[in-house]
Design a protein around this motif. Sequence first.
Motif, PDB file in Angstrom:
ATOM      1  N   GLU A   3       1.360   7.395  -0.550  1.00 17.30           N
ATOM      2  CA  GLU A   3       1.335   7.299   0.918  1.00 17.30           C
ATOM      3  C   GLU A   3       1.747   8.626   1.548  1.00 17.30           C
ATOM      4  OE1 GLU A   3       0.681   6.034   3.628  1.00 17.30           O
ATOM      5  OE2 GLU A   3       0.314   3.890   3.451  1.00 17.30           O
ATOM      6  N   SER A  58      -0.816  -3.782  10.343  1.00 17.45           N
ATOM      7  CA  SER A  58      -1.921  -3.984   9.401  1.00 17.45           C
ATOM      8  C   SER A  58      -2.324  -5.445   9.293  1.00 17.45           C
ATOM      9  CB  SER A  58      -1.542  -3.443   8.018  1.00 17.45           C
ATOM     10  OG  SER A  58      -1.473  -2.037   8.030  1.00 17.45           O
ATOM     11  N   ASP A  79      -4.905   0.879   7.300  1.00 13.06           N
ATOM     12  CA  ASP A  79      -3.678   1.514   6.806  1.00 13.06           C
ATOM     13  C   ASP A  79      -3.461   2.807   7.590  1.00 13.06           C
ATOM     14  OD1 ASP A  79      -1.543   2.506   5.025  1.00 13.06           O
ATOM     15  OD2 ASP A  79      -2.236   0.991   3.633  1.00 13.06           O
ATOM     16  N   TRP A 112      -7.241  -0.443   3.402  1.00 12.86           N
ATOM     17  CA  TRP A 112      -6.691  -1.058   2.193  1.00 12.86           C
ATOM     18  C   TRP A 112      -7.583  -2.227   1.745  1.00 12.86           C
ATOM     19  CZ3 TRP A 112      -1.995  -0.270  -0.511  1.00 12.86           C
ATOM     20  CH2 TRP A 112      -1.567  -1.313  -1.335  1.00 12.86           C
ATOM     21  N   GLN A 135      -7.699   0.637  -2.945  1.00 11.16           N
ATOM     22  CA  GLN A 135      -6.620   0.613  -1.973  1.00 11.16           C
ATOM     23  C   GLN A 135      -6.245   2.013  -1.474  1.00 11.16           C
ATOM     24  OE1 GLN A 135      -4.486  -3.520  -3.512  1.00 11.16           O
ATOM     25  NE2 GLN A 135      -3.549  -1.587  -4.053  1.00 11.16           N
ATOM     26  N   THR A 187      -4.750   4.617   1.195  1.00 12.08           N
ATOM     27  CA  THR A 187      -3.611   4.341   2.074  1.00 12.08           C
ATOM     28  C   THR A 187      -3.502   5.270   3.269  1.00 12.08           C
ATOM     29  OG1 THR A 187      -2.212   5.674   0.611  1.00 12.08           O
ATOM     30  CG2 THR A 187      -2.225   3.278   0.254  1.00 12.08           C
ATOM     31  N   SER A 219      -3.696   6.780  -2.508  1.00 10.81           N
ATOM     32  CA  SER A 219      -4.108   5.423  -2.853  1.00 10.81           C
ATOM     33  C   SER A 219      -2.988   4.723  -3.624  1.00 10.81           C
ATOM     34  CB  SER A 219      -5.404   5.439  -3.682  1.00 10.81           C
ATOM     35  OG  SER A 219      -5.189   6.001  -4.971  1.00 10.81           O
TER      36      SER A 219
END
Length: 298
Positions: free
Chosen positions: A17, A168, A199, A214, A238, A240, A256
Amino acid sequence: MSLAVRVAHAHPHLLGEGVLWDEREQAVYWTDIAGSTLWRLHPADGSVTHWRMPERLASFALCKAEGWLLLALASQLAFFQLDQQRLIPLHAIEPGLSTRANDGACDRQGRFVFGTLHEPAVGAKQPVGGFYRLHADLRLEKLPLPGVAISNSIAFSPASDRMYFCDSLARKILCCDYGDRLGEPRVFVDLDGIAGEPDGSAVDAEGALWNAQWGMHRVVRYLPDGTEDLVLDLPARQPTRPAFGGPDLKTLYVTSARDGLTATQLADDPHAGALFALAAPVAGLREPRFAGSPPHHG
């Protein structure tokens, strides 16, 4: 839209992140929240450095003060001196609530804005968290925005007169007029129909918002009026958060996560948790720096 995506750093972060580009160092920073680790990559020579944190590091900001970062750790804001690995605590974050810090970004006046994430002992996440702004004088202000379960998508227009943000779980990216005072929140993009969640975000030099989604293998560019402009396919389920970097700010870096994926899903997602890079069709903006100084520092 399919662009050539490369793995910039293959370490399988559980929850990558907070990615951002430091133009002074020509380096990209990011965090593995679950791993309580700050990472830095110098793309020119491929060198990688990492720092273990005393608790989970959710997001952070570059500082005008040389060699320092402002950290949003799970339970506190703190300054961090990179070469000395020195941590100076500033403020506790929502003491007494079952929340932690989450997404954050500097506005273009040098103030750090961040939100929190609910971590209930049992049951579903609820919108009990909030959004906050740390000023250059180190005063912490709670922003008059709706409660949030998972804060994300914090970003600012090129003129810093609009703030983007989201919960989210609500699957709507919101925006509001931004300055010393905030306007009423309004829906920027309604994503109620997607299987995933919005995200982290970044804004480019044309004022468009790039949002990592995500569960959707993609980053989507939205024009300032909320129109979907293009969709970038990513080799990870996923993604981010995106950030623009490189000498010309035309490399898009995307973090991710592997968090929550089953063994079967991971087998189909071999790059889950990696840091990705691709050539963006437009340039980004220089990352703002937090204007405040660490206590007892210049």
